[in-house]
Design a protein around this motif. Structure first.
Motif, PDB file in Angstrom:
ATOM      1  N   LYS A  46       0.833  -1.216   0.000  1.00  0.00           N
ATOM      2  CA  LYS A  46       0.000   0.000   0.000  1.00  0.00           C
ATOM      3  C   LYS A  46       0.864   1.261   0.000  1.00  0.00           C
ATOM      4  N   TYR A  47       1.934   1.252   0.808  1.00  0.00           N
ATOM      5  CA  TYR A  47       2.845   2.385   0.853  1.00  0.00           C
ATOM      6  C   TYR A  47       3.477   2.600  -0.517  1.00  0.00           C
ATOM      7  N   SER A  48       3.946   1.457  -1.149  1.00  0.00           N
ATOM      8  CA  SER A  48       4.574   1.586  -2.470  1.00  0.00           C
ATOM      9  C   SER A  48       3.568   2.103  -3.498  1.00  0.00           C
ATOM     10  N   GLU A  49       2.331   1.661  -3.430  1.00  0.00           N
ATOM     11  CA  GLU A  49       1.307   2.109  -4.372  1.00  0.00           C
ATOM     12  C   GLU A  49       1.032   3.606  -4.217  1.00  0.00           C
ATOM     13  N   ILE A  50       0.916   4.063  -2.969  1.00  0.00           N
ATOM     14  CA  ILE A  50       0.677   5.503  -2.736  1.00  0.00           C
ATOM     15  C   ILE A  50       1.871   6.308  -3.210  1.00  0.00           C
ATOM     16  N   ALA A  51       3.076   5.791  -2.875  1.00  0.00           N
ATOM     17  CA  ALA A  51       4.280   6.554  -3.205  1.00  0.00           C
ATOM     18  C   ALA A  51       4.480   6.624  -4.720  1.00  0.00           C
ATOM     19  N   GLU A  52       4.296   5.499  -5.402  1.00  0.00           N
ATOM     20  CA  GLU A  52       4.623   5.482  -6.825  1.00  0.00           C
ATOM     21  C   GLU A  52       3.496   6.063  -7.668  1.00  0.00           C
ATOM     22  N   LYS A  53       2.252   5.721  -7.379  1.00  0.00           N
ATOM     23  CA  LYS A  53       1.158   6.117  -8.245  1.00  0.00           C
ATOM     24  C   LYS A  53       0.625   7.536  -7.939  1.00  0.00           C
ATOM     25  N   LYS A  54       0.845   7.923  -6.710  1.00  0.00           N
ATOM     26  CA  LYS A  54       0.309   9.241  -6.360  1.00  0.00           C
ATOM     27  C   LYS A  54       1.417  10.277  -6.157  1.00  0.00           C
ATOM     28  N   VAL A  55       2.265  10.030  -5.173  1.00  0.00           N
ATOM     29  CA  VAL A  55       3.260  11.065  -4.809  1.00  0.00           C
ATOM     30  C   VAL A  55       4.246  11.272  -5.949  1.00  0.00           C
ATOM     31  N   VAL A  56       4.873  10.149  -6.434  1.00  0.00           N
ATOM     32  CA  VAL A  56       5.885  10.315  -7.490  1.00  0.00           C
ATOM     33  C   VAL A  56       5.235  10.895  -8.743  1.00  0.00           C
ATOM     34  N   ALA A  57       4.010  10.435  -9.064  1.00  0.00           N
ATOM     35  CA  ALA A  57       3.334  10.959 -10.263  1.00  0.00           C
ATOM     36  C   ALA A  57       3.055  12.456 -10.125  1.00  0.00           C
TER      37      ALA A  57
END
Length: 562
Positions: free
Chosen positions: A115-126
């Motif tokens: 979940k952390y990786s999904e938030i970080a990659e799909k939301k924050v990094v994007a």
């Protein structure tokens, strides 16, 4: 069991107890070793992997924040590398977890990390890559940071589980070590006590019967043979020694009793010998006076023996003549028995021949009877031929009548009918002659059958007579055999009488010779009687010494108590 077997058994018992304790100690030490190996090979690596996940989670947070601040692509690459490493470690932990609690916490940690990786990659990094830093910051504060906190808490819980497992394994190892130490101490103490008890009882089992044996041996040495060693059914060397000692005491007791009895008998015999020697001296004097009378009687006996010898020789000659006549009679009776045996064989042969004749006559009677039956059958055939001839004659007559009716055309047929009629008449005449002959043959056959039956009865009567004669001849043979046996026995008895009479003659001659010798030796006996008187005096002196020795022997034997 013998002493060696007992001592080996006691030693093996202590060794078995020690071996059991040592085996239990080794088993517990192996359990401790397994627990320590489990901690080293499983629990500690998993704890390190959990710490690695925790450290990587912190690094993930740092890389995302650094990328947010610096926009450095290297930080984003490092983040992905750490995230992939965490994913691999989490998959391995979930796969290797043996408890349901471990799998649950591992799955929850992986879910939060994903979940952390999904938030970080799909939301924050994007958002950062789109230049929307404020929105990315807002996402970081509202979603990423709480997720990172939950991930840290779950990792802490997972670490606590691993720490608890390691602690439990170490506590079990410590408990096993304490149990091993307690068991080893108990086994050492128990083996020591058991060894002391076994040593005490072993020493006691050896010393007690030896002491009993020594006490009884001292009593036997003092002359007391009434005591024996109690063996208590022991089969070891000491038990065998005690049994041998008891047997020795019994044999010694029996020997003392026998010596006592023999001493008493020797004392009594010495007294009797002393008395008998005195009586023998008196009897010798009487014998000396009687020898003179014996010499006179021997002369008279010698004369009577001469007369008896002549009479017995005459009787022996008569008995030998009777024996010769008895032998001749035995020979004649044996010849009669042989003749009787031959006659019995001839009678048996006659009986067999009569039996064969009876069988032959019976067979002939049966043949004649069958011949009568065949003649009757021939008569029936002749009757049939006569009937056929009559019918033929009647047919010929009918044929002649029919030929007469036919006139000229029937003349040839009439001639044939006439010939047939003549042939039929001849056949009828021949059949009548055959019938007459058959009748005569049947009459003669009946007479032959009657004669055969009478002959069979006569043969049977003759067979019975011959059988009776054979039985009577066997009885005569038996009687002759008995007479022959009795004559043989009489002859043997007479032979024995002849032998006995010869022996009587020899005995009478020997008596005559002995009478002559006794007449000559009576004088020598008188001289020997005087020498016997001197010997009797010496025997009296020796018997007194023997009585003294018997008294001394009785005194020595009375020291023993049996």
């Amino acid at each position: 069991m013998n002493l060696a077997t007992k001592m080996i058994t006691y030693f093996l018992l202590v060794v078995v107890v020690a071996a059991v304790g040592f085996s239990y100690t080794i088993w517990k030490v192996n359990d401790v070793e397994k627990l320590v190996d489990s901690v080293n090979t499983t629990d500690l690596p998993r704890l390190l992997q959990t710490n690695k996940i925790n450290n990587n989670a912190f690094e993930e947070v740092g890389y995302i924040r650094g990328y947010y601040i610096t926009k450095n692509p290297q930080l984003l690459s490092d983040y992905k590398k750490v995230a992939n490493e965490n994913t691999n470690i989490e998959d391995e932990l979930i796969k290797n977890s043996v408890t349901a609690e471990g799998k649950r916490l591992g799955s929850e940690v992986k879910a939060l990390d994903d979940k952390y990786s999904e938030i970080a990659e799909k939301k924050v990094v994007a958002l950062i890559q789109a230049g929307k830093d404020d929105e990315a910051r807002q996402i970081m504060l509202s979603e990423l940071t709480p997720t990172a906190k939950l991930l840290n808490d779950k990792l802490a819980e997972y670490q606590n589980l691993r720490n608890k497992q390691i602690t439990d394994s170490l506590n079990r190892a410590v408990d096993h070590a304490k149990q091993t130490r307690t068991v080893a101490l108990f086994v050492a103490v128990f083996a020591t006590i058991l060894g002391m008890i076994i040593g005490f009882f072993a020493a006691r089992s050896i010393s007690r019967p030896v002491n009993k044996l020594a006490v009884v041996a001292r009593k036997v040495a003092a002359g007391d043979l009434t005591e024996q060693v109690e063996m208590n059914n022991s089969q070891d060397e000491i038990g065998q020694l005690a049994a041998a000692f008891n047997t020795m005491v019994l044999n010694l007791k029996t020997l003392i009793k026998q010596v006592t009895i023999n001493a008493e008998q020797v004392a009594a015999s010495s007294e009797e010998l002393n008395a008998n020697s005195e009586q023998s001296a008196q009897a010798t004097n009487q014998i000396a006076s009687s020898i003179t009378e014996v010499a006179a009687g021997a002369n008279a006996q010698m004369e009577a023996a001469d007369d008896a010898s002549a009479v017995v020789e005459q009787m022996s000659a008569g008995i030998q003549q009777i024996a010769a006549n008895a032998n001749q009679l035995a020979d004649h009776s044996a010849q009669a028995a042989d003749k009787a045996k031959n006659g019995d064989k001839e009678v048996e042969q006659a009986v067999k021949q009569m039996s064969q004749i009876e069988n032959t006559v019976n067979t002939s009677a049966q043949v004649v009877a069958k011949l009568g039956e065949r003649s009757k059958e021939i008569g029936q055939i002749v009757d049939t031929i006569s009937g056929i001839a009559g019918q033929t004659n009647l047919l010929a007559l009918n044929a002649a009548i029919e030929a007469a009716r036919a006139g000229e055309q029937g003349k040839g047929f009439a001639v044939v009918a006439e010939e047939v009629r003549k042939l039929a008449e001849q056949s009828q005449e021949a059949a009548q002659k055959i019938a007459e002959l058959i009748g005569e043959i049947q009459g003669e056959t009946d007479k032959a059958v009657v004669a055969m039956n009478e002959g069979t009865q006569e043969v049977q009567t003759g067979t019975e007579v011959v059988n009776d004669a054979g039985i009577a001849f066997k009885e005569i043979m038996n009687v002759v055999g008995q007479v022959s046996d009795q004559v043989k026995e009489i002859s043997a008895a007479i032979q024995q009488m002849a032998t006995g009479s010869q022996q009587i003659v020899d005995s009478v001659k020997k008596i005559n010779d002995l009478s002559k010798k006794s007449a000559g030796e009576s004088q020598g006996v008188s001289a020997a009687t005087e020498e016997q008187l001197a010997s009797m005096e010496e025997i009296a002196t020796s018997s007194q010494a023997l009585a003294q020795l018997a008294q001394d022997l009785q005194t020595s034997v009375t020291k023993f108590h049996v």
